[in-house]
Motif scaffolding. Sequence first.
Motif, short mmCIF file in Angstrom:
data_model
loop_
_atom_site.label_atom_id
_atom_site.label_comp_id
_atom_site.label_asym_id
_atom_site.label_seq_id
_atom_site.Cartn_x
_atom_site.Cartn_y
_atom_site.Cartn_z
N ASP A 175 0.91 -1.09 -0.16
CA ASP A 175 -0.09 -0.04 0.06
C ASP A 175 1.02 1.30 -0.03
O ASP A 175 0.52 2.15 -0.69
N ARG A 196 5.59 4.33 5.91
CA ARG A 196 5.21 4.16 7.55
C ARG A 196 5.03 2.71 8.04
O ARG A 196 5.45 1.86 7.27
N GLU A 213 3.67 0.20 7.85
CA GLU A 213 2.53 -0.73 7.38
C GLU A 213 3.32 -1.60 6.22
O GLU A 213 3.77 -2.41 6.15
N TRP A 240 -1.77 -4.92 0.62
CA TRP A 240 -3.14 -4.66 0.94
C TRP A 240 -4.03 -5.06 -0.49
O TRP A 240 -3.54 -4.64 -1.59
N ASP A 253 -5.77 -2.47 -2.54
CA ASP A 253 -5.13 -1.22 -3.30
C ASP A 253 -4.62 -2.07 -4.54
O ASP A 253 -4.71 -1.40 -5.79
N TRP A 262 -11.72 -5.53 -1.61
CA TRP A 262 -10.31 -6.00 -1.00
C TRP A 262 -10.31 -7.75 -1.48
O TRP A 262 -9.55 -7.85 -2.58
N PHE A 314 -14.70 -2.08 3.88
CA PHE A 314 -14.23 -0.88 4.09
C PHE A 314 -14.72 0.15 3.29
O PHE A 314 -14.52 1.57 3.33
N TRP A 360 -13.24 3.47 0.45
CA TRP A 360 -12.32 4.24 1.13
C TRP A 360 -11.69 5.26 0.73
O TRP A 360 -11.40 5.38 -0.55
N PHE A 420 -11.26 4.71 -3.15
CA PHE A 420 -10.75 3.62 -3.88
C PHE A 420 -11.28 2.71 -4.81
O PHE A 420 -10.94 2.45 -6.01
N HIS A 423 1.11 6.16 -2.64
CA HIS A 423 0.16 5.12 -2.58
C HIS A 423 -0.54 5.14 -3.94
O HIS A 423 -1.00 5.95 -4.47
C1 BGC Z 1 -3.84 0.95 3.94
C2 BGC Z 1 -4.74 0.89 2.50
C3 BGC Z 1 -5.74 -0.18 2.76
C4 BGC Z 1 -6.61 0.25 4.03
C5 BGC Z 1 -7.77 -0.55 4.15
C6 BGC Z 1 -4.70 1.37 5.19
O1 BGC Z 1 -4.07 1.52 6.17
O2 BGC Z 1 -2.80 1.97 3.94
O3 BGC Z 1 -4.36 1.50 1.75
O4 BGC Z 1 -6.44 -0.65 1.38
O5 BGC Z 1 -5.81 0.45 5.21
O6 BGC Z 1 -8.46 -0.18 5.43
#
Ligand code: BGC
Length: 909
Positions: A482, A486, A488, A492, A495, A547, A597, A600, A715, A780
């Motif tokens: 993603d 950071r 993370e 994902w 994405d 997703w 989600f 998003w 998204f 992103h």
């Molecule tokens: C990510 C995203 C992801 C999303 C879903 C985020 O923290 O960076 O791009 O798809 O969470 O909730």
Amino acid sequence: MPAMYKKLCIVAFLQLSAFFCIAQVTVQHLLTENLSNPIGLDNKAPRLSWQLSGTQRNIVQAAYEIRVSAGADGKKPVWNSGKVVSAQSVQVPYAGTALESRQRYTWQVRVWDNGGKASAWSSPAFWLTGMFSPTDWKAQWIQPGYAEESTLQASPLFRKEFSSGKKVGSATATITAHGLYEAQLNGRRIGDAYLTPGWTSYNKRLQYQVYDVTDLVKNGKNTIGVTLGSGWYRGFIAWGGQHNFYGKDLALLFQLEIRYSDGSSEIIASDGSWKATAGPIRNSEIYDGETIDGREEKTGWTLAGYNDAGWPSVKTAALPFEHLLASSSEPVRKHETFTGKRVFTTPKGEKLIDFGQNLVGWVVVKVKGKAGDKIRISHAEVLDKEGNFYTDNLRIAKAQDTYILKGDGEESFEPHFTFHGFRYIRIEGYPGELLPDHFTAVALYSDMPKTGSFQCSNTLVNQLQHNIEWGQQGNFLDVPTDCPQRDERLGWTGDAQVFSRTAAYIRGVDNFFAKWLKDVAADQGASGTVPFVIPNVLGKDDRSTGWSDVATIIPWNVYLAYGDKRVLEDQYPSMKAWVDYMKGQSRNDLWNTGSHFGDWLFYRPFDDNDGRSAVTDKYLIAQCFYAHSTELLIRTANVLGKTQDAADYGRLLKKIKDAFHREYVTPSGRLVSGTQTAYTLALQFDMLPEAERKQAAQRLVENIKDYRTHLTTGFLGTPYLCHVLSDYGYTDIAYKLLLQDSYPSWLYPVKMGATTIWERWDGIRPDSSFQTPGMNSFNHYSYGAIGDWMYRVVAGIDTYEDGPGYKHIRIQPHPGGGMTSVEADLQTYYGKVSSHWRVEEGGLLLDVEIPANTTASVYLPSWDGAMVTEGGKPLGSLKEIEVKGVETGWLILNLGSGSYHFGISGLRK
Ligand code: BGC
């Protein structure tokens, strides 16, 4: 045959021959499993591809012949396909005698063209097989024999000396690890791949890499040295300080196989005779960065003669071999380098360097100083309003590299087992003057071939395209992440699916996605759920609409872009399990349970007192994606000949759409959520009966106008918005959205100086303040999904489903948006496809390139009795171009391969 008739036939034959086979066709660009001369394949029937080329038009392959031989000298024939009458030149599976483990295979191909003429044999290509069975491994898993310091976990160094007394014919090293590895032989790096063995769902699928090290082995004493890092295996990953997700101990598996010229061979493998000690990398974490203490360097440790008497012996470990597999996608490699554009001091007094591009990788530092001098390099994507270094959006990722000098002249440092997303660095503790050329930023990403290029007359759109490309380069780092900066950096799924079709224009992502999709299947829950991130380091058996649909969307997009049927075969059970899961969860054919989600990061102004937020009902979205996944499953079933499934899911799809209509459409044809995303998804996935579509498209346009020609999608709606507008005759509105430069829009970040795609439409607000730091990445790729529309509609390069992978090409440029020119090129497995258009006074010039062994339908725009020429000649005089007809204002031509230069004059406005 009457003489007169005979004469006619001879004349026709001569004309045809002159037309088809004036010049010789050649065969080139041989690929094995989509890679050039790959080393270490464990595929038992690798697929072979080649390109035809020649100067004449309309080259079609009538037949091919492949020959494959085994052994270093390539003298043992293992397959000759014979002359196969077929136009297939992409992904022809090997079908000779059973392949053997750890062997070299050489192959060539020749073809016959449609004039019956044979090409010469191609130059040879080769592949090397990997380990076909766990018993091929003579190596043992080894681990440091000393007690590891528990908090910092310095990277262990593994060492082994051996002698080689004969002339080396060939040598390969096969390596993997629990953790990340970097290996050397006699002081030289093995290979140019980084962050190996890459990231997979390690406990189910662990990749090894095979390297050709023939040139590294010496006559006499040799030394192997391998360094391990914590990486994704046991480093901090996901949230809550989670460590040791796959295990807590690092381990190495290393097998060097030397084949001597006299026919003998030898294996040097990791075992209890190796030694290991802690090295200069004192600490290494993907999120936090790396600390290297130069004083701890073991000078000469990967050279023969180094005294390792003080090093403890390793211990062997009974770790599994069953889940080992050969790497099949392009490894992470170093790419572009940047020297500092500007060294400056911020209002807070921080010393910074600006590299001018937000990139993913690290900085190589050159320095001279005293032993013990400590330099700290911190990374950031942006500066704040005041011009200070801004890292709040990294959350708790430290993203800092620390170097402690050894103090003996000029030293050079770079990290090994981490990476950063940055444009700026802050330098602390640097002894001496900060000179930009002492700092080189290196971009690292999966080495997917660059396939697409897009240039137009609008410089802001070109910068947007640049940002999309850099979003992909930064985030396709063995898995599609993603974000790269950071705490993370996870795969994902939403994405990735959103961006996948754009990605396949910019770079060759066939193998990249094929590999990751296997992890999607591996980490899928028993009930068919597809987790939020792959590899699933969140550990939860969860799912969300948009997703989890990665399971159907990416396989299908890969099939379309590359004609790769094996991806569909491999993923079919996973695709089906996901659709069956949704079916199982549905009541009255409505999938409306659990949390999702949703769309998003859709448009949601801060001061929303009058309901301007573009909220779309999450279950309406879920029903749309339920239908879409089912539709893709049906199409896949048809490709694979699963007719029963196609029929069964066809009935299901009808019920899903009926349920959608009952639940989410009012009697007058209005959707219960009146957002752009709702209308876009309903139209894109054909959720509405034919009679209601036109007015739905009008409502979408009205909505866009209500927001003063701005998009409001998140998204899930964004990738399809402009496509839907174009499909319903509103390409002019789509262009207005593309060219809009106030928030929210694609060009707003460009105007704010972005060099990558932002996570949010307003990552930096017009007043230069930031969006919330908890969720504000400046790299992103999701919103970069507009790239697909730019290639597919603006330039108009697409593939038909009946000839996927650009075997049957569609060229349908859509001039507009005040652009005066567009030039797009795409390297396909067949060769280059181009669509270049230029607006001229009252007309249009269109240059098209169609690769050999493909056909194309070209749509010439705004046809209304306009005058069309090709190469300066009237269309009607050119036999090789078939005029198919006129369809809603487009003149449709059918072409074979070649370069074409169309001139269209007398266009209506
Ligand atoms: C990510 C995203 C992801 C999303 C879903 C985020 O923290 O960076 O791009 O798809 O969470 O909730």
